[in-house]
Design a protein around this motif. Structure first.
Motif, mmCIF file in Angstrom:
data_model
loop_
_atom_site.group_PDB
_atom_site.id
_atom_site.type_symbol
_atom_site.label_atom_id
_atom_site.label_comp_id
_atom_site.label_asym_id
_atom_site.label_seq_id
_atom_site.Cartn_x
_atom_site.Cartn_y
_atom_site.Cartn_z
ATOM 1 N N ASN A 44 -6.405 10.797 -1.010
ATOM 2 C CA ASN A 44 -7.236 10.651 -2.212
ATOM 3 C C ASN A 44 -7.365 9.186 -2.621
ATOM 4 O OD1 ASN A 44 -7.752 13.438 -2.615
ATOM 5 N ND2 ASN A 44 -5.663 13.668 -3.381
ATOM 6 N N LEU A 45 -6.236 8.486 -2.615
ATOM 7 C CA LEU A 45 -6.306 7.064 -2.965
ATOM 8 C C LEU A 45 -7.071 6.281 -1.901
ATOM 9 C CD1 LEU A 45 -2.802 6.357 -4.548
ATOM 10 C CD2 LEU A 45 -5.034 6.189 -5.678
ATOM 11 N N PHE A 68 0.863 -1.171 0.000
ATOM 12 C CA PHE A 68 0.000 0.000 0.000
ATOM 13 C C PHE A 68 0.909 1.234 0.000
ATOM 14 C CE2 PHE A 68 -2.764 -2.963 2.283
ATOM 15 C CZ PHE A 68 -4.076 -2.599 1.973
ATOM 16 N N ALA A 69 0.540 2.257 -0.754
ATOM 17 C CA ALA A 69 1.183 3.578 -0.631
ATOM 18 C C ALA A 69 0.098 4.557 -1.013
ATOM 19 C CB ALA A 69 2.394 3.691 -1.546
ATOM 20 N N GLU A 70 -0.692 4.967 -0.046
ATOM 21 C CA GLU A 70 -1.902 5.716 -0.369
ATOM 22 C C GLU A 70 -1.976 7.037 0.386
ATOM 23 O OE1 GLU A 70 -5.264 3.048 0.095
ATOM 24 O OE2 GLU A 70 -4.470 1.707 -1.438
ATOM 25 N N ASP A 71 -2.222 8.087 -0.375
ATOM 26 C CA ASP A 71 -2.551 9.361 0.253
ATOM 27 C C ASP A 71 -4.067 9.375 0.500
ATOM 28 O OD1 ASP A 71 -3.701 9.778 -2.227
ATOM 29 O OD2 ASP A 71 -2.310 11.339 -2.846
#
Lengths: 157, 433
Positions: free
Chosen positions: A59-60, A54-57
């Protein structure tokens, strides 16, 4: 309240939001530029520009939440739930408004008659804000993160 | 003897081809252990002694860089008492493989290097110098533009002949690099599907499913994408990978094409339009023009493939540098090994597109394949029932164009790829012989 108590309350609240599928509540624990990161391998030092589980800001994260709650998210039809235990909390640093804390977690997931277990370490990079502690970066290293996955991870761990 | 010929008709197949363990055993022997299997990329084993363990059919194999620089594929088994020689997925073995049981040692081409106590075989039937104590090697190893394959059968067409026009998978990917080659990113995501391997392959070129299966993801991404566009005037290309499921309607999928080649290989043409006019793309096109000239650059970037399926075990997405290798574990269990590549000489921003796709679509937290895998499981369960005997591949049957053994569908949603895969399957399973 000691910093450790403050951090523990945050961690327990976060785990509760996940187990309660309160996805928006979970996202709201992050600062506007906050990132949820599960590295693809333990040696990684930054989420930027490397493969990640996972690499989520935010928005994601919102895309993920909207998918999970869409009536045609077919994989959401079977009953599933999780239980998180968080412990071994250590405050690594507490300077100004910035706190870094590490902890261990164990998560059991039940989905369509099958259980899976995920466990590992959290590292929370927290900021003190008027609304309370908020996450700049949560790093999640699962000890079994590099093994083959029986099915996938649909939500944050 | 199984009569597989009766299970496959031109427009339908019997459900047992997915669920019968005896058929699965035969597939392993006749399809996976005879055809060419992708075992890794050149850049995965840079230095002599670098190895990766890889499964070919049911055989545990080792892909290793030999001291002379060539890639070798060996059975992961000591010729002495059968111990596996490496127990890790990857590593560097140095100049020799050493068996952890009795310290027999082997060169990286499989040849016996030494026995710890050479004496003791005089007068026995084993002659250590005869080759009898070498590690068994894959019958054939070959590579195409850095992609290494092996075959466990000494017979059959060579790699390039077998790939045929499907080698465009690798040409299309490598040509997109200004330096003409790609470099693997040394991370493999492994995801297990609770379903027969063929269900995955069929899905890869199934243009009917995305708008249905991936509706939730498409809608979710489109909503956030529009929000970002309102706020900032633009959005990362990553969103487009997902929102395309919502913006591409079912009828629109019919405008794409599938091209079906001998040996079961097939192509689904592209739908995502990956040449935006942003500064990153323009910088990349400039680098490509410097490397190839404008005409050739246009030719290369004009190639429009979404998926290339190399039957029976490889799904390649050249424009996004993604590769999924299929390793059947059991009749109802399939491992996919998922990789991505860097275009050598391309700007970092272009790599970030491949990475974005890898993280969002192909990682274990996939926003897309979660619903595919749910379908695959349901498919396998349904096919295991007595609720019906046949699986329908009738869509546009008889409406495809065929020339020189290549079938081109007139409609994107034609079930031509499934019919083509089973044509190859039937042949490989010996039904045609």
């Amino acid at each position: 309240m000691s910093t450790r108590d403050e951090v523990e309350a945050f961690l327990f609240r976060q785990a509760e939001l996940l187990d309660g599928k309160s996805w928006q509540g979970f996202i709201d624990l992050f600062t506007p530029d906050g990132v949820y990161w599960m590295p693809a391998s333990p040696e990684q030092t930054t989420w930027d520009g490397v493969p990640s589980i996972f690499a989520e800001d935010r928005n994601l994260m919102t895309v993920r939440m909207k998918r999970l709650t869409h009536p045609h998210a077919w994989s959401q039809a079977p009953m599933w739930g999780t239980s998180h235990l968080v412990g071994n909390v250590v405050v690594e640093s507490d300077e100004g408004d910035e706190i870094v804390a590490r902890s261990r977690f164990h998560m059991m997931e039940f989905r369509r008659d099958a259980s899976r277990h995920f466990a590992g370490s959290y590292r929370h990079h927290l900021r003190r804000t008027p609304e309370g502690l908020r996450l700049k970066l949560q790093r999640v290293d699962m000890v079994n993160g590099q093994g083959p996955y029986e099915y996938v991870l649909q939500a944050w761990v | 003897m199984l009569d597989v010929a009766r299970l496959v008709e031109p427009d339908r197949v019997h459900r047992s081809v997915y669920t019968d363990p005896a058929i699965f055993d035969r597939e392993i022997a006749e399809i996976f252990e005879k055809n060419w299997t992708y075992v890794g990329h050149d850049s995965q084993i840079r230095n002599p002694g670098d190895y990766w363990a890889v499964q070919v059919g049911r055989q545990p194999m080792i892909l290793v860089r030999h001291q002379d620089g060539t890639p070798r594929v060996l059975y992961n088994r000591c010729p002495h008492r059968g111990n596996m020689l490496v127990g890790n997925l990857r590593g560097n073995t140095g100049k020799v493989f050493s068996c952890s049981y009795h310290m027999w040692q082997f060169h990286t081409d499989g040849k016996l290097e030494s026995l710890p106590i050479p004496r003791g075989y005089e007068g026995t039937r084993l002659a250590p110098e005869s080759g009898a104590c070498d590690i068994k090697r894959a019958a054939r190893v070959a590579s195409y533009r850095g992609f290494i394959f092996c075959s466990l059968s000494p017979e059959g067409p060579g790699l390039e002949e077998w790939l045929g026009p499907a080698k465009v998978a690798f040409d299309d990917m490598c040509d997109r690099a200004p330096e003409g080659e790609v470099e693997i990113v040394a991370n493999c995501f492994r995801v297990i599907q609770q379903s027969n391997w063929k269900i995955f392959l069929e899905n890869q070129l199934d243009a009917q499913h995305p708008s249905v299966t991936h509706e939730s993801t498409g809608r979710a991404a489109l909503e956030v994408q529009r929000e970002l566009e309102r706020e900032r005037g633009s959005y990362p290309l990553d969103y487009h990978f997902l929102s395309a499921f919502a913006t591409t309607s079912i009828p629109k999928w019919d405008q794409f094409q599938t091209i079906n080649y001998p040996n079961g290989h097939c192509i689904l043409t592209g739908y995502m339009g990956l040449r935006p006019r942003d500064p990153d793309t323009l910088a990349y096109e400039a680098a490509m023009t410097r490397a190839y000239g404008e005409k050739r650059m246009e030719e290369i970037l004009g190639v429009n493939n979404h998926h290339v399926l190399i039957y029976p075990g490889l799904s390649v997405q050249p424009p996004l540098q993604q590769l999924r290798a299929v390793r059947p574990l059991a009749v109802d269990k399939t491992l996919t090994e998922i990789w991505h590549f860097r275009l050598k000489g391309a700007p970092e921003a272009i790599y970030r597109r491949a990475l974005g796709y890898y993280n969002l679509v192909n990682s274990p937290s996939t926003l897309v394949n979660a619903d595919d895998l749910e379908n695959f499981w349901k498919c396998h369960q349904g096919l295991s029932s007595d609720g019906g005997e046949w699986v329908s591949f009738h869509r546009h049957a008889g409406n495809d164009d065929e020339a020189d053994g290549i079938v081109t569908s007139r409609f994107g949603t034609s079930e031509a790829p499934m019919r083509n895969q089973f044509r190859a399957w039937k042949d490989m399973m010996g039904a045609g012989r």
